[in-house]
Design an enzyme around this catalytic site. Structure first.
Site: not given
Ligand code: NAD
Length: 494
Positions: A188, A264, A299, A398
């Site tokens: 997804k 993550e 991240c 963050e």
């Molecule tokens: P997000 O949580 O908004 O979205 C991530 C994914 O989750 C997307 O595909 C989104 O469609 C999905 N999603 C959203 N709501 C959902 C739900 N209710 N049920 C299931 N899936 C759902 O995050 P983002 O804005 O895309 O990414 C940024 C975040 O990711 C930041 O917090 C960043 O630090 C983190 N990040 C962490 C790492 C790591 O390795 N630790 C790497 C990259 C990004």
């Protein structure tokens, strides 16, 4: 990088994207589509299928059938390796096309995107392809009238939910080990950055991955992501994204089949500069790059700068100078150092954090605002805020944008205390010439990765995983494999 080739690729129209289910491109079951805006200019780039819960269920059913008939897991390891190696080759052969498509979708500057996206994704898939025939079960040291065997089995169907900042790289961190072990996967991608990852999935089929082993469904997290989280037929859910979504996924698992969930999540990583750093000029440039590349949407970004009081003013001035030298703008120009923010919503959020920081007593040393371009799009100046206290919002939350908060410290203990004063624990860094101090910082700062006299760039041979509310489990390295296997014991009386 060849600007002419990049310009030619960006001039090409992007076709509409649909789901990948059972090896075929299929539209949403209700015909729904989503407009995909390019952060470069804020204009509609293309559309993707706007998935429904039924679409997700169809993809999961396809993955389950593929796993049960062993069309992939049942192949000899050498055959699986060959397919994955070919996939990596195809990603490399199409690297520029994939990178440009990805940049048009998510706004990362092309230099970084080319290396971190197709380059890293191909390397990751190759790494796990090479590993897959070197993973053995174990024989336990049992009494001599018994044989205790420990088998390593694929878990079955893996659900993988991916964020928008590095879709191909992070996608490969999940797909590489999951597929190498023989699992089927349903992917997804993020609604704001799915295109390059969807193209990468097509290349897997071209490489010979059997239909149904890898399915991908586009659409909103709260619809298709939720359907995946609540599915009774996903065995393991792997996720990279925000803490809020991570929390929901754990709830979904508890409400459905108690699937294993690996998260993550975000970070608020401390970058600690001691006066005895081997090279303060280099440290200042690395500190700027460590937060501002990809507009801070990394991240492990070193978003908190902790500077020893005796060098605070000079060091901050050097970081500000380095930041101001980074060209912000069109991410498809090869000399751009900082590309676009992913969306208008994210940009507004970033600006809100700067306002809050000022209202809490922080001073903006450089940046602080939006950069308007003739083309439109979402751009923000690299921003440094000093006087950020350990309990300030900028320390605790963050931003995921190009905003660096600076706090000064006077002793090693104080540096550790400030570094550890958040709920996160993803990454950190320390600059010092003192070997003992460096090791003490590695030991005492609570993170998944600690950099010494450098920041970022840890390769695929080492794990990346958070502690605290930065997550659990690890991506990268052989350690990632354990997420995608079940241990089964055979206890045999001889
Ligand atoms: P997000 O949580 O908004 O979205 C991530 C994914 O989750 C997307 O595909 C989104 O469609 C999905 N999603 C959203 N709501 C959902 C739900 N209710 N049920 C299931 N899936 C759902 O995050 P983002 O804005 O895309 O990414 C940024 C975040 O990711 C930041 O917090 C960043 O630090 C983190 N990040 C962490 C790492 C790591 O390795 N630790 C790497 C990259 C990004």
């Amino acid at each position: 990088m060849d600007q002419t080739k990049i310009d030619a690729l960006r001039a090409q129209p992007v076709p509409a994207f649909s789901h990948l289910i059972e090896g075929k491109h299929v539209p949403a079951s209700d015909g729904g589509t989503m407009d995909i805006l390019s952060p470069i200019d804020g204009q509609v780039l293309t559309t993707t299928a706007k998935g429904t819960a039924a679409d997700m269920e169809a993809a999961i059913a396809s993955a389950r059938a593929a796993f049960e008939d062993r069309r992939w897991a049942g192949q000899p390891p050498a055959a699986r390796k060959k397919v994955l190696m070919k996939w990596a080759d195809l990603i490399e052969a199409n690297a520029l096309e994939l990178a440009v498509l990805g940049v048009r979708d998510n706004g990362t500057e092309i230099g970084m995107a080319l290396k971190a996206e197709p380059g890293s994704a191909a390397g990751t898939i190759r790494y796990y392809a090479e590993a897959l025939d070197k993973i053995y079960g174990e024989i336990a040291p049992t009494p001599s009238n018994f044989l205790g065997m420990i088998h390593k089995e694929p878990v079955g169907v893996v659900g993988a939910i991916i964020p928008w900042n590095f879709p191909m790289m992070i996608g490969a961190w999940k797909l590489g080990p999951a597929l190498a072990i023989g699992n089927s996967v349903v992917l997804k991608p993020s609604e704001t950055a799915s295109l390059s990852l969807m193209k990468m999935c097509d290349l897997a089929l071209e490489a010979g991955l059997p239909p149904g082993v890898l399915n991908a469904v586009t659409g909103e997290g709260k619809v298709v992501g939720e359907a995946m989280g609540l599915s009774m037929d996903i065995d393991v859910l792997v996720f990279t994204g925000s803490g809020g979504t991570g929390r929901r996924l754990m709830e979904y698992a508890a409400r459905s089949n108690m699937k294993r969930v690996y998260l993550e999540l975000g970070g608020k990583s401390p970058h600690i500069i001691f006066a005895d750093a081997p090279n303060l000029d280099e440290a200042a440039k690395v500190a700027a790059g460590g937060i501002f590349r990809n507009s801070g949407q990394v991240c492990v970004a070193g978003s908190r700068l902790l500077v020893e009081a005796s060098i605070h003013d000079d060091f901050v001035a050097a970081v500000a100078k380095a930041a101001e030298a980074m060209r912000v703008g069109d991410p498809l120009k090869v000399d751009t150092a900082i590309g676009a923010v992913n969306s208008e919503v994210q940009l507004e959020q970033n600006l809100g954090f700067v306002e809050t920081a000022q209202s809490e007593g922080g001073q903006v040393v450089t940046g602080g605002g939006r950069i308007l371009q003739d083309t439109g799009g979402y751009y923000m100046a690299p921003t440094i805020v000093t006087g950020v206290t350990p309990d300030a919002t900028l320390t605790q939350k963050e931003v995921f944008g190009p905003v660096l908060g600076v706090t000064s410290f006077s002793t090693d203990d104080e540096a550790v205390q400030i570094a550890n004063a958040t709920v996160y624990g993803l990454a950190g860094g320390v600059w010092t010439s003192n070997l003992s101090r460096a090791h003490r910082m590695v030991r005492d700062v609570r993170t998944g990765v600690m950099h010494v006299n450098t920041y970022g760039g840890a390769d695929g041979t080492v794990p990346l995983g958070g502690v605290g509310q930065s997550g659990n489990g690890s991506d990268k390295s052989l350690h990632a494999i354990q997420k995608y296997i079940n241990l089964k014991t055979a206890w045999i009386k001889l």
